[in-house]
Design a protein around this motif. Sequence first.
Motif, PDB file in Angstrom:
ATOM      1  N   GLU A 152     -12.919 -10.578  -0.617  1.00 55.07           N
ATOM      2  CA  GLU A 152     -12.153  -9.749  -1.568  1.00 55.07           C
ATOM      3  C   GLU A 152     -10.818  -9.292  -1.009  1.00 55.07           C
ATOM      4  N   GLN A 153     -10.691  -9.220   0.307  1.00 51.02           N
ATOM      5  CA  GLN A 153      -9.467  -8.758   0.970  1.00 51.02           C
ATOM      6  C   GLN A 153      -9.101  -7.330   0.554  1.00 51.02           C
ATOM      7  N   GLU A 154     -10.106  -6.477   0.517  1.00 45.74           N
ATOM      8  CA  GLU A 154      -9.882  -5.065   0.224  1.00 45.74           C
ATOM      9  C   GLU A 154     -10.003  -4.265   1.514  1.00 45.74           C
ATOM     10  N   THR A 195       0.832  -1.193   0.000  1.00 49.55           N
ATOM     11  CA  THR A 195       0.000   0.000   0.000  1.00 49.55           C
ATOM     12  C   THR A 195       0.872   1.252   0.000  1.00 49.55           C
ATOM     13  N   LYS A 243     -11.364  -1.738   3.765  1.00 44.23           N
ATOM     14  CA  LYS A 243     -12.634  -1.029   3.848  1.00 44.23           C
ATOM     15  C   LYS A 243     -12.541   0.179   4.769  1.00 44.23           C
TER      16      LYS A 243
END
Length: 241
Positions: A166-168, A150, A170
Motif C-alpha cells: 500500500e505504501q502508507e 506529506t 505506518k
Amino acid sequence: MAKMGSRKHLKRFKSPEHWPIHPKEFKWTVKPSPGPHSIEGSLPLLIIVRDILQLADNAREARIILNNGEILVDGRIRKDYKFPVGFMDVIQIPKTKKAYRVLPDERGRLALHPIEKENIDFKLCRIEDKTTIKGGKTQLNLHDGRNFITDGEYKTGDVLVLNVPEQEIKDHIKFESGTIGLITGGKHIGEKGTVKEINITHGSMPNTVLMETNQKTFQTLQEYVFVLGKDKPVITLPGGN
C-alpha cells in the motif's frame, strides 16, 4: 550483437563485487533495469532467483519462474528479470512460504535475510532529502527512489515504516541520540549500535555520528547510519537483534 549485449547485458568483470557470480565463468551477465536502486546498490532479480535462492539452474528457468508471477518485491509481483532489488526490499515467494529482507552482511555485500510472516508487510525507508512544494506541503525523497507528499514533521535521516504494497506511512523513527542504527557504508558496514552523539559540522565537511556497540565506540558518517528503532530494531537482523 555487441551493441545488443552492451544494452541488455553487463560484462561480468564489470559487475559489482557484491554480486554472487564468477567474473570469468561467462562473458556477460544481466544488466539491471533503471529503477529504484543503482547498479552498485542492487541485485537483478534473475541473479537472486538463480544464483542466491537457487530456484533455477539457468537464466531461462529463472525467467519462467518470474513470468509465472512467483516472486514478489515489496508486496508486488515483479516479472522483469532485470528489476533491481536493493537495501531493505522485501522478497516473497508465496509458493514456498518463504520471505527475505535485503540487508548488508559483515563484508558489505547485499544478502537475503530470512524473515517471518509478521515482518513481511512493511519495509523501512530513510529520508534522503526533503523539499517544500506548492501549497506548503513537503516532498520526501526516500532511499529506494520513492517520493512522498506529506504535511507531517519529518527530518532528513529519519526513517519511515511503510506498509507494503500500500505504501502508507505506518510509523516514524526519528534520527536522534539513543536510537539503534545499522551502518550501511564504510569500514563498519553491517554493524549495529546505538547513536550516542550526532556531530553537525559546518561548511563542506559531512556530519558525523558517534556509535556505540557492546564491544567498542566508533565514529562514522551520518549518511551511513540507518536508524532501526528507539529501544530495539523494529526488524529482525542477521544474528538476532
